[in-house]
Design an enzyme around this catalytic site. Structure first.
Site, PDB file in Angstrom:
ATOM      1  N   THR A  37       0.795  -1.312  -0.026  1.00 46.28           N
ATOM      2  CA  THR A  37       0.101  -0.066   0.036  1.00 46.28           C
ATOM      3  C   THR A  37       0.924   1.246   0.083  1.00 46.28           C
ATOM      4  OG1 THR A  37      -1.791  -1.048   1.048  1.00 46.28           O
ATOM      5  CG2 THR A  37      -1.771   1.290   1.303  1.00 46.28           C
ATOM      6  N   ASN A  68       5.525  -0.594   3.439  1.00 46.18           N
ATOM      7  CA  ASN A  68       4.735  -0.012   4.676  1.00 46.18           C
ATOM      8  C   ASN A  68       5.583   0.317   5.608  1.00 46.18           C
ATOM      9  OD1 ASN A  68       2.176  -0.122   2.911  1.00 46.18           O
ATOM     10  ND2 ASN A  68       1.800  -2.105   3.873  1.00 46.18           N
ATOM     11  N   ASP A  79      -3.399   0.053  -5.776  1.00 47.01           N
ATOM     12  CA  ASP A  79      -1.891  -0.024  -5.143  1.00 47.01           C
ATOM     13  C   ASP A  79      -1.446  -1.107  -5.241  1.00 47.01           C
ATOM     14  OD1 ASP A  79      -3.696  -1.163  -3.269  1.00 47.01           O
ATOM     15  OD2 ASP A  79      -2.885   0.042  -1.664  1.00 47.01           O
ATOM     16  N   HIS A  80      -1.975  -2.377  -5.745  1.00 48.03           N
ATOM     17  CA  HIS A  80      -1.320  -3.506  -5.826  1.00 48.03           C
ATOM     18  C   HIS A  80      -2.573  -4.264  -6.171  1.00 48.03           C
ATOM     19  CE1 HIS A  80      -2.952  -4.615  -1.948  1.00 48.03           C
ATOM     20  NE2 HIS A  80      -2.483  -3.521  -1.355  1.00 48.03           N
TER      21      HIS A  80
END
Length: 556
Positions: A90, A111, A363-364
């Protein structure tokens, strides 16, 4: 008399030739000026947390006309869009979308990660030098200080001499702080626990504005503390696995992972608001707040472009708990489609049709639940890294007489203690290569790379290219480990992400609105292309670290 007549004819002829040319030149200059000044009043950037591209095609027949279908049928669809780095998580994802570059440049390598300077683990948005606003907890101690470059939102603020507003919103703090960039007017995120309020950091302001306080005191959040039932007849959800299966996690106090979901924490109106995040209602709450922001901040109300950055985070929580093929994920996306429709219709009314531009990406993506893949005869596994860790420490003791040679292991990177290596009179390059070779034989490991390899080579495709783009010379580790496809170190239920494999990198990139062509492309685009595309559309500077390219086919 005859001579004067000839002169007159020549003048008339010259005029007839000159006038169309002059008109054409003036028309051309006018067109150029129009092109330079064609700007949306508002740009809306949408990041859907953990969204695979194939969710669009899988669920398409269930979507309404004004959500995802508005993007596909009236906007521009990049069908072959990928993350060009790892780890796919993220923090790096949101940062890469908005900076137009990868962790190698913007510096957000995870992260959380091990900070080589302080010797401590750090959080991508954490900043203890600021205080919380809107809560007495520490949930607001955030800032974008770990981003090394500007964002597209920063560049719009700079271009308009700070007259254009930027507001960033997400359930997750990092989903708001990182897209907002260094100069955003405000970033807001949802603090659940026993409060259920939207909060921010003193990095942005000292007190919450009236419209945010009004939203919080309305207690609209309590309306989403309700049983989660399917939007449509569950028997019509043919795009998902059976509702009752062994691949899904459970809410607290549930004995089965089937609809309806009614855990006590979801029904209690006064406590544990975090549970909303793991339902599609978290996305609806985010939409409510985004609409309140448009009104409260008068976004898109004048000719100076504003920017609204919205991240829908519940999709990630649901995906982690239930897995990408669950009926819960399908229902979440059908409900998100309705939230997008609400947003579009509000923008049509408040900003004006063809007066705003929207892009949507993720974001992925995510891997199928490995246990489910394995049961279908596809190579996959749930790996417990603890066994490899014990074996590796034994190898370090035997080879070097100490485990102190390794400082930290995070994001599947080993950070070495260069001082210990020096004291042992060893070469850092040789130690990196020795450890990489050792790890290559461990369970679940597909390949390994060293920092020295990434320093010395310029990879252009494949896994090494992706790893190199994720490698930051000042912040990343010494040895990188890539797991085999279909392998995860999470639990036996739910999906995860983070790898350089294609199932984690293939995400949507959709454009719609003012200045956007209708169409699609199957040519490869990369996540870092979103920001420069918007920069070209707005006629502003690219973010300072940009390595992506504008998607030229998407722009009128």
């Amino acid at each position: 008399m005859h001579g004067k007549f000839l002169v007159t004819l020549v003048l008339i002829f010259s005029t007839l030739i000159f006038i169309p040319d002059a008109i054409a030149q003036r028309h051309s200059k006018g067109e150029d000026t129009d092109i330079l000044r064609t700007r949306p009043k508002l740009v809306v950037g949408i990041v859907v947390d953990q969204m695979r591209y194939d969710y669009i095609t899988r669920f398409y027949d269930h979507f309404g006309d004004d959500g995802f279908k508005r993007f596909i049928e009236k906007g521009f669809n990049c069908k072959n869009n990928h993350y060009n780095y790892a780890p796919t998580s993220t923090g790096p994802g949101h940062t890469s979308v908005y900076t137009g570059t990868t962790p190698a440049t913007h510096g957000v390598i995870g992260n959380n990660w091990y900070d080589k300077e302080s010797g401590e683990d750090v959080y991508c948005a954490g900043d203890d030098s600021y205080s919380s606003v809107g809560t007495t907890s520490d949930a607001g101690k955030m800032s974008p200080h770990r981003i090394n470059v500007t964002t597209i939102t920063d560049e719009l603020r700079l271009h308009t001499q700070m007259r254009g507003k930027t507001i960033a919103i997400a359930l997750k703090d990092r989903g708001a702080v990182l897209p907002g960039g260094h100069t955003t007017n405000a970033a807001y995120w949802f603090h659940g626990a026993d409060e259920g309020n939207w909060i921010t950091s003193s990095y942005y302001m000292k007190t919450l504005p009236k419209w945010v306080n009004d939203f919080n005191t309305s207690r609209k959040v309590e309306g989403y503390k309700k049983s989660w039932t399917t939007l449509k007849n569950i028997d019509d959800y043919l795009e998902s696995t059976a509702d009752d299966n062994a691949y899904e996690g459970l809410f607290d106090a549930e004995s089965k992972s089937t609809f309806p979901h009614s855990p006590p924490s979801l029904l209690n109106k006064k406590a544990d608001f975090d549970v909303i995040k793991s339902t599609p209602y978290g996305n609806s709450l985010t939409t409510d707040f985004a609409l309140a922001a448009i009104d409260g901040e008068s976004l898109g109300s004048d000719e100076v472009p504003d920017f609204l950055a919205v991240s829908f985070s519940s999709t990630d929580y649901v995906g982690h708990k239930f897995g990408v093929s669950s009926k819960e994920v399908e229902d979440t996306y059908l409900r998100l489609d309705q939230d997008l429709e609400r947003l579009f219709k509000a923008l049509d009314k408040k900003v004006g049709e063809n007066e705003y531009t929207v892009f949507l990406t993720a974001d992925h993506a995510a891997v199928e639940v490995p246990a489910y893949l394995k049961d279908q005869g596809i190579p996959a596994s749930n790996l417990k890294w603890e066994g490899n860790k014990a074996k590796f420490e034994q190898f370090l003791e035997f080879t070097y007489g100490t485990t102190d040679i390794v400082k930290n292991f995070s994001n599947f990177q080993y950070f070495l203690d260069h001082d210990v290596i020096k004291n042992l009179d060893l070469s850092v390059q040789e130690v990196q290569e020795t450890l990489a070779l050792e790890l290559l034989g461990y369970e679940g490991v597909d390949r390994t790379y060293t920092a020295y390899q990434l320093w010395q080579n310029d990879f252009t495709h494949g896994i090494p290219y992706i790893l190199q783009n994720g490698y930051n010379q000042k912040r990343s580790g010494d040895v990188m480990v890539v797991l085999k496809p279909g392998t995860a170190t999470s639990g036996l239920t739910g999906s995860t992400h983070g790898s350089p494999q294609v199932y984690d990198t293939h995400v949507p990139l959709l454009f719609y609105g003012k200045g956007i062509k209708k169409g699609s492309t199957v040519e490869r685009t990369e996540i870092v292309d979103a920001a420069p595309t918007i920069a070209v559309l707005l006629g502003i500077s690219f973010p300072s670290g940009t390595t992506g390219q504008p998607v030229a086919k998407a722009i009128e």
